[in-house]
Design an enzyme around this catalytic site. Structure first.
Site, short mmCIF file in Angstrom:
data_model
loop_
_atom_site.label_atom_id
_atom_site.label_comp_id
_atom_site.label_asym_id
_atom_site.label_seq_id
_atom_site.Cartn_x
_atom_site.Cartn_y
_atom_site.Cartn_z
N ASP A 10 -43.49 29.83 -22.94
CA ASP A 10 -42.10 29.58 -22.51
C ASP A 10 -41.14 29.79 -23.70
OD1 ASP A 10 -42.96 27.32 -23.94
OD2 ASP A 10 -41.92 25.89 -22.65
N ASP A 15 -43.09 29.53 -29.49
CA ASP A 15 -43.80 30.50 -28.64
C ASP A 15 -43.57 31.92 -29.16
OD1 ASP A 15 -44.38 28.87 -25.81
OD2 ASP A 15 -42.55 28.25 -26.82
N ASN A 39 -39.29 25.20 -21.91
CA ASN A 39 -38.24 25.13 -22.94
C ASN A 39 -36.89 25.51 -22.35
OD1 ASN A 39 -39.80 24.26 -25.10
ND2 ASN A 39 -40.47 26.33 -25.59
N THR A 123 -49.20 28.02 -24.03
CA THR A 123 -48.39 27.28 -25.01
C THR A 123 -47.17 26.68 -24.31
OG1 THR A 123 -47.21 29.29 -25.66
CG2 THR A 123 -49.15 28.70 -26.96
N PHE A 164 -44.50 17.28 -24.83
CA PHE A 164 -43.62 17.96 -23.88
C PHE A 164 -44.37 18.82 -22.85
CE2 PHE A 164 -40.89 21.63 -22.76
CZ PHE A 164 -39.81 20.97 -22.20
N ASN A 165 -45.27 19.70 -23.28
CA ASN A 165 -45.90 20.64 -22.34
C ASN A 165 -46.68 19.92 -21.25
OD1 ASN A 165 -44.93 22.83 -23.76
ND2 ASN A 165 -46.82 23.17 -24.90
N HIS A 238 -45.85 24.44 -33.58
CA HIS A 238 -46.82 24.05 -32.54
C HIS A 238 -47.60 25.26 -32.01
CE1 HIS A 238 -44.76 20.16 -32.16
NE2 HIS A 238 -43.62 20.81 -32.02
N ASP A 239 -46.87 26.21 -31.42
CA ASP A 239 -47.54 27.22 -30.59
C ASP A 239 -48.33 28.27 -31.39
OD1 ASP A 239 -46.59 25.87 -28.44
OD2 ASP A 239 -44.91 27.21 -28.06
C1 BDR Z 1 -44.32 22.19 -27.25
O1 BDR Z 1 -43.14 22.00 -26.47
C2 BDR Z 1 -42.33 23.15 -26.52
O2 BDR Z 1 -41.00 22.79 -26.68
C3 BDR Z 1 -42.83 23.97 -27.67
O3 BDR Z 1 -42.61 25.34 -27.44
C4 BDR Z 1 -44.28 23.62 -27.75
O4 BDR Z 1 -45.03 24.44 -26.89
C5 BDR Z 1 -44.36 21.15 -28.35
O5 BDR Z 1 -44.41 19.86 -27.80
CA CA Z 2 -44.07 26.43 -25.91
#
Ligand code: BDR
Ligand code: CA
Length: 309
Positions: A10, A15, A39, A123, A164-165, A238-239
């Site tokens: 996203d 990402d 996102n 991701t 979040f994901n 993160h991704d």
């Molecule tokens: C994840 O949430 C999204 O905002 C980022 O792209 C990442 O995949 C981190 O919590």
């Molecule tokens: Ca992401």
């Protein structure tokens, strides 16, 4: 031999950097990119994926995913990624077309046609991957494993409990973690250690190539949220972690566990519940990634950026 992968993302700053790393890594063969809402809206994340891949000169097929989670309203994150979902660098309009197939149709086609097992790299929210597994269970045998960014063993980033994901579509995550497939979980335990500092960003910029400069500009924007909200020494990448894990697992440490997803708790919805003991016959279905050699991770990204123009 390279690892065939499908990315479901996203974009999203991190990402986008994961896409850059995947395209630049000869250890991986990127077969398809599918998009998820998260996102930003699905229109924006799909446009952003096409923009980033066009910028990189990639010809990979890109297909649009579900506009919303399986059962819930969509949560988006403009406070992190801006109104476009990828604020910062001025990326040109994409030349790479959007596939006429949906994300699930494209993933199914690629899996069906592949003579090797394929690794899925989500991701983002797991809506598309869960739908694929529910609608095409016969294709599970074509999936090597699911190497994802999401969840955490301890604490969340969007609520006290949830990352979040997973929070965006907990039911989808529940389906994916219970699909009987091997999962590598790059959650906040590791991604909050995968920090890119201001000095690292300047190191990338000093490569003076267009992709390295674009990545530095993404990170200039991305750091605003993290510097304001968190007490980190940089921004968490993160991704890129699941991509780096596939490229060079020796950068990471991990531990086997049973992981499930909380879909109901008033305060804990979206939490990944990690059980390292796997009592009462629970399957140890997940490699929970916990540690990273941060300096080698930054070197890996630096080397990838030097390979691109
Ligand atoms: C994840 O949430 C999204 O905002 C980022 O792209 C990442 O995949 C981190 O919590
Ligand atoms: Ca992401």
């Amino acid at each position: 031999m390279s690892i065939p992968v499908i990315m479901d993302c996203d974009p999203g700053h991190d990402d986008a950097i994961a896409l850059v790393l995947a395209v630049a890594s000869p250890e991986l063969e990127l077969l398809a990119v599918t998009t998820s809402a998260g996102n930003q809206t699905i229109e924006k994340t799909t446009l952003n994926a096409r923009k980033v891949l066009s910028f990189l000169g990639s010809k990979v097929p890109v297909a649009r995913g579900a506009p919303r989670p399986l059962f819930r309203d969509l949560i988006i994150a403009p406070q992190v990624h801006g109104e476009s979902g990828l604020d910062g660098p001025a990326l040109p309009e994409p030349t790479l077309p959007e596939s006429p197939l949906s994300a699930v149709e494209l993933m199914a086609k690629v899996l069906r046609e592949s003579d090797r097992k394929v690794t899925l790299v989500p991701t983002a929210a797991l809506t598309n991957v869960a739908t694929l597994l529910m609608t095409h269970p016969e294709l599970k045998e074509k999936i090597e494993r699911i190497c994802l960014m999401g969840g955490s063993a301890v604490g969340g980033n969007w609520t006290a409990a949830a990352e979040f994901n997973i929070l965006v579509d907990p039911e989808a995550a529940h389906i994916v973690f219970n699909a009987g497939l091997p999962v590598v979980m790059c959650g906040l335990d590791v991604t909050h250690k995968a920090l890119v500092t201001r000095a690292d960003v300047e190191r990338f910029r000093s490569i003076r190539k267009r992709t390295a400069i674009m990545v530095a500009e993404l990170l200039d924007f991305f750091k605003k949220f993290h510097e304001a909200q968190f007490d980190f020494a940089g921004s968490p990448l993160h991704d890129p972690c699941p991509i780096a894990f596939l490229v060079d697992p020796t950068l990471f440490t991990w531990k086997k566990a049973h992981v499930d997803v909380e879909c109901r708790g008033r305060h804990s919805i979206g939490a990944t519940v990690v059980d390292y003991k796997g009592g009462q016959g629970r399957e140890m279905n997940v490699d929970v990634v916990l540690g990273i050699d941060r300096l080698r991770f930054i070197d890996l990204i630096d080397a990838a950026l030097r390979r691109l123009d």
